[in-house]
Design a protein around this motif. Structure first.
Motif, short mmCIF file in Angstrom:
data_model
loop_
_atom_site.label_atom_id
_atom_site.label_comp_id
_atom_site.label_asym_id
_atom_site.label_seq_id
_atom_site.Cartn_x
_atom_site.Cartn_y
_atom_site.Cartn_z
N SER A 209 0.86 -1.19 0.00
CA SER A 209 0.00 0.00 0.00
C SER A 209 0.90 1.24 0.00
O SER A 209 1.25 1.76 1.07
CB SER A 209 -0.92 0.00 1.22
OG SER A 209 -1.71 -1.17 1.27
N GLU B 55 0.04 4.44 2.10
CA GLU B 55 -0.51 4.18 3.43
C GLU B 55 -0.13 5.31 4.40
O GLU B 55 1.04 5.72 4.48
CB GLU B 55 0.03 2.85 3.95
CG GLU B 55 -0.49 2.46 5.32
CD GLU B 55 0.08 1.13 5.78
OE1 GLU B 55 -0.20 0.76 6.92
OE2 GLU B 55 0.80 0.48 5.00
N SER C 27 -4.86 5.98 -3.43
CA SER C 27 -4.13 4.86 -2.84
C SER C 27 -2.89 4.49 -3.63
O SER C 27 -1.96 3.88 -3.10
CB SER C 27 -5.05 3.64 -2.71
OG SER C 27 -5.66 3.34 -3.95
#
Length: 275
Positions: free
Chosen positions: A162, A165, A221
């Motif tokens: 990710s 994140e 993201s």
């Protein structure tokens, strides 16, 4: 949907329809797409690859099988399927999901080859240790596995699952930063796939630089670059990328070139210039 790490590969004679054999191979030992594989060799006999079903890694990782239609041909450059050279030293482990029932037909979408996914991307500064883990592994591929025309091994990146994140960069933020001169695509898709990438977006700047990624609920993201080549405004793009990175505390990572760039315009300018 679960994916398969081992793929059953079936070899079929395209002229007769008869089986030439089967083998099980690790998924990461197969090419990202058979579109780029012209020939292979079975029992010391060279074959032309006529077609593959499915064609791409994303598809055969889901089915667990791939069926290759082959035609016997005398090719001096034929290679053994177990010795296929990779054109890239690294690939991202996970590909994004497709938006079920969607279609790119009639839309202006940015189409990516699957093996280009997240090869140049922004990563949260807080994930620097994970970044270094994958960068060291890619560096070893360059050092130990580069052959005449490619790599005989590949590093599948998993440490940075990710990349953004802990950050709060939004699509509205990006639109505001890029301004009215930017051209937004209708969506994002993979070559050879009918549907759109879920939450995918892409935008092309007047300079030629293209950004793409995924978002959920407006929060980004993944934010990546299609390529560093083609920009007509190195200075302007360097300042822009540094501004995005600085505000959200991001690093710019070029995985294949094993480069980690801080949010500083000079470093990004040199990278864009190929220095």
């Amino acid at each position: 949907m679960p994916t398969h790490s081992t793929i059953q590969v079936q070899f079929i004679d395209a002229n007769t329809g008869q089986s030439l054999g089967e083998t099980e191979m690790p998924a990461d030992k197969l090419p990202p797409s058979f579109d780029d594989v012209a020939a292979l060799q079975i029992d010391d006999k060279p074959y032309e690859v006529v077609s593959a079903e499915p064609r791409t890694a994303a598809e055969y990782r889901q089915t667990g099988t791939v069926r290759l239609m082959l035609r016997a041909k005398s090719l001096p450059t034929a290679v053994n399927p177990r010795d296929i050279l990779f054109s890239l030293p690294t690939l991202c482990d996970a590909l994004p999901a497709l938006d079920e029932g969607s279609t790119k037909q009639g839309l202006n979408v940015l189409e990516l080859h699957e093996d280009d996914w997240r090869q140049i991307e922004f990563v949260a500064l807080t994930l620097e240790s994970s970044v270094e883990t994958d960068l060291r592994a890619v560096a070893q591929i360059h050092k130990k596995h580069f052959k005449d025309s490619g790599f005989d091994a590949i590093h599948v990146r998993k440490a940075v699952a990710s990349p953004l994140e802990g950050t709060w960069l939004t699509l509205d933020d990006l639109r505001s930063t890029l301004g009215p001169a930017a051209t937004w695509f209708d969506g994002l898709a993979f070559q050879g796939a009918t549907g759109l990438i879920a939450g995918g977006f892409a935008v092309k700047l007047a300079s030629g630089l293209t950004l793409y990624g995924t978002q959920r609920g407006g929060r980004i993201s993944v934010l990546a670059l299609r390529s560093r080549d083609g920009t007509t405004d190195v200075e302007g793009d360097a300042r822009l990328l540094a501004s995005i990175a600085s505000r959200s505390q991001l690093l710019l990572i070029d995985w294949c070139r094993v480069e980690q760039l801080p949010p500083v315009a000079q470093h990004i300018r040199d990278w864009l210039s190929g220095r």
